[in-house]
Enzyme design. Structure first.
Site, PDB file in Angstrom:
ATOM      1  N   CYS A 111      -6.537  -3.996 -21.474  1.00  0.00           N
ATOM      2  CA  CYS A 111      -5.484  -3.663 -22.427  1.00  0.00           C
ATOM      3  C   CYS A 111      -4.538  -4.750 -22.629  1.00  0.00           C
ATOM      4  O   CYS A 111      -4.200  -5.091 -23.819  1.00  0.00           O
ATOM      5  CB  CYS A 111      -4.964  -2.125 -22.030  1.00  0.00           C
ATOM      6  SG  CYS A 111      -3.938  -2.314 -20.571  1.00  0.00           S
ATOM      7  N   HIS A 141      -0.686   1.086 -19.473  1.00  0.00           N
ATOM      8  CA  HIS A 141      -1.586   0.724 -20.550  1.00  0.00           C
ATOM      9  C   HIS A 141      -0.725   0.194 -21.582  1.00  0.00           C
ATOM     10  O   HIS A 141       0.508   0.610 -21.844  1.00  0.00           O
ATOM     11  CB  HIS A 141      -2.155   2.029 -20.815  1.00  0.00           C
ATOM     12  CG  HIS A 141      -3.413   1.672 -21.899  1.00  0.00           C
ATOM     13  ND1 HIS A 141      -4.479   1.144 -21.550  1.00  0.00           N
ATOM     14  CD2 HIS A 141      -3.447   2.029 -23.150  1.00  0.00           C
ATOM     15  CE1 HIS A 141      -5.315   1.062 -22.656  1.00  0.00           C
ATOM     16  NE2 HIS A 141      -4.612   1.682 -23.456  1.00  0.00           N
ATOM     17  N   HIS A 179      -6.434  -0.857 -29.146  1.00  0.00           N
ATOM     18  CA  HIS A 179      -6.334  -1.225 -27.981  1.00  0.00           C
ATOM     19  C   HIS A 179      -7.783  -1.114 -27.197  1.00  0.00           C
ATOM     20  O   HIS A 179      -8.580  -0.682 -27.800  1.00  0.00           O
ATOM     21  CB  HIS A 179      -5.499   0.101 -27.234  1.00  0.00           C
ATOM     22  CG  HIS A 179      -5.933   1.321 -27.140  1.00  0.00           C
ATOM     23  ND1 HIS A 179      -5.897   2.294 -26.138  1.00  0.00           N
ATOM     24  CD2 HIS A 179      -6.801   2.049 -28.059  1.00  0.00           C
ATOM     25  CE1 HIS A 179      -6.617   3.332 -26.121  1.00  0.00           C
ATOM     26  NE2 HIS A 179      -7.214   3.265 -27.506  1.00  0.00           N
TER      27      HIS A 179
END
Length: 386
Positions: free
Chosen positions: A301, A349, A361
């Site tokens: 990520c 994240h 993402h």
């Protein structure tokens, strides 16, 4: 008259068997009851599909946290390795310089030895002329000055080399520690992912179907919230456009001159950079998530967001924990395309906002880079990185 032997049997001294029988029976009864009690203990209830989903999600989140720890350790290891390489290169150069100084000292020592083999009186007697003697003496005086300078230079270089070697030793120790942390972080990631895969592999076909249904509902709810934000953003944009048009008309009615053209506002500058970052991110859609990866064939990520903004000329740190400290904090309702959205309380994240309540993402192992609602996970906060 002889005494007749008695015909009575001697009294038995054996232990009474009924007592032994009662004791054995009692022990057997206790053993049987214990076995029955153990067998009768209720087995722990099998977790529900909802509980399994929660557990798997938590394991993936923990793996995400461990991935950021791995990224930080890897970055530290790379920095330490580069530092050690620079120091070792410098030590090698200083060693060459020391050797050169040592050779110069050797030549001076040889010259001094040759000059010292003959005393000054004898040197004057055997000289071709008094002038040549004095010329040679002056030359040897100069040689001595150079020698003293060479000795000082040699000692200085040797001390500096020793200092560099000490620094190299400390840096190597630090590098070893970073490498150990890197190995531990890697093992943590692999352990969490293996546990999640094991849980999913144990599901029956019916449980897998139920889990898929729960995932569809979760996605649908996230999309619904994204649509609500998209409507709110559209309404805000329409209101801003209407207000701008109203002001334009008022200025036109008052015959006010048009404001001079400028090189662009900070908003338009950010939008131009954000568009480059978004273009990069869109080009990565479909590529697999791989923990610790920074492209070009796969990403995690924070590797994706770092690469996207690098394409726009903005250098972001490697981990989510450092990226969240860059730029300006913004509220969810005020998000603009290009902003970074962070998730979970541990900030494990991150995604790149594209507008309309959605982001691009790299989700998790087994998934590809994709567009998704920002409401799919609990939002921690957002930043505008440039």
């Amino acid at each position: 008259m002889p005494v007749l032997a008695s015909h009575r049997k001697p009294r038995s001294t054996r232990p009474h068997s009924p007592a032994v029988g009662v004791t054995t029976a009692a022990i057997a009864s206790v053993t049987l009851l214990s076995t029955q009690s153990a067998q009768a203990a209720p087995a722990p209830p099998k977790p529900t599909v909802e509980e399994i989903q929660k557990k798997v999600d938590d394991l993936y989140r923990q793996a995400g946290t461990a991935t950021q720890e791995y990224n930080r350790a890897k970055e530290s290891t790379d920095q330490q390795r580069r530092k050690v390489d620079r120091i070792l290169d410098d030590v090698a150069k200083r060693t060459d310089a020391i050797n050169e100084s040592r050779r110069a000292l050797g030549s001076y020592a040889a010259a001094q030895y040759r000059a010292g083999a003959v005393g000054p009186t004898a040197a004057l007697i055997f000289a071709d002329s008094p002038q040549s003697y004095f010329d040679q003496t002056h030359l040897m005086d100069r040689l001595s000055e150079r020698q003293r300078s060479a000795v000082a230079d040699y000692e200085g270089k040797r001390a500096e080399a020793a200092k560099q070697r000490t620094e190299a030793t400390k840096s190597l120790e630090s590098l070893t520690e970073s490498q150990a942390t890197l190995r531990t972080s890697k093992q943590n990631v692999q352990g969490k992912l293996a546990e999640a895969r094991t849980l999913l592999a144990r599901l029956t076909a019916e449980e897998k179907a139920r889990l898929a249904e729960l995932e569809r509902k979760r996605q649908a709810e996230a999309r619904r919230k994204a649509e609500e934000q998209a409507k709110a953003e559209a309404a805000a944009a329409a209101k801003a456009a209407a207000e701008a048009e109203r002001r334009r008309q008022e200025e036109a009615a008052e015959d006010k001159p048009e404001p001079p053209a400028t090189g662009g506002t900070s908003g338009s500058t950010y939008a131009a950079k954000a568009e480059k970052a978004l273009a990069f991110a869109r080009a990565q859609i479909g590529k697999p998530y791989v923990w610790g990866a920074t492209g070009p064939s796969s990403y995690d990520c924070s590797g994706l967001t770092q690469g996207a903004w690098k394409a726009a000329g903005v250098d972001l740190p490697r981990t989510t924990w450092d990226q969240v400290e860059v730029g300006t904090r913004v509220a969810t309702a005020d998000l603009l395309p290009g902003d970074l959205v962070f998730f979970y309380d541990d900030i494990s994240h991150v995604g790149l906002y594209i507008g309309g309540g959605k982001m691009i993402h790299a989700p998790k192992p087994g998934a590809n880079v994709r567009e998704e609602s920002i409401y799919y996970m609990p939002i921690y906060g957002s930043v505008r990185p440039a």
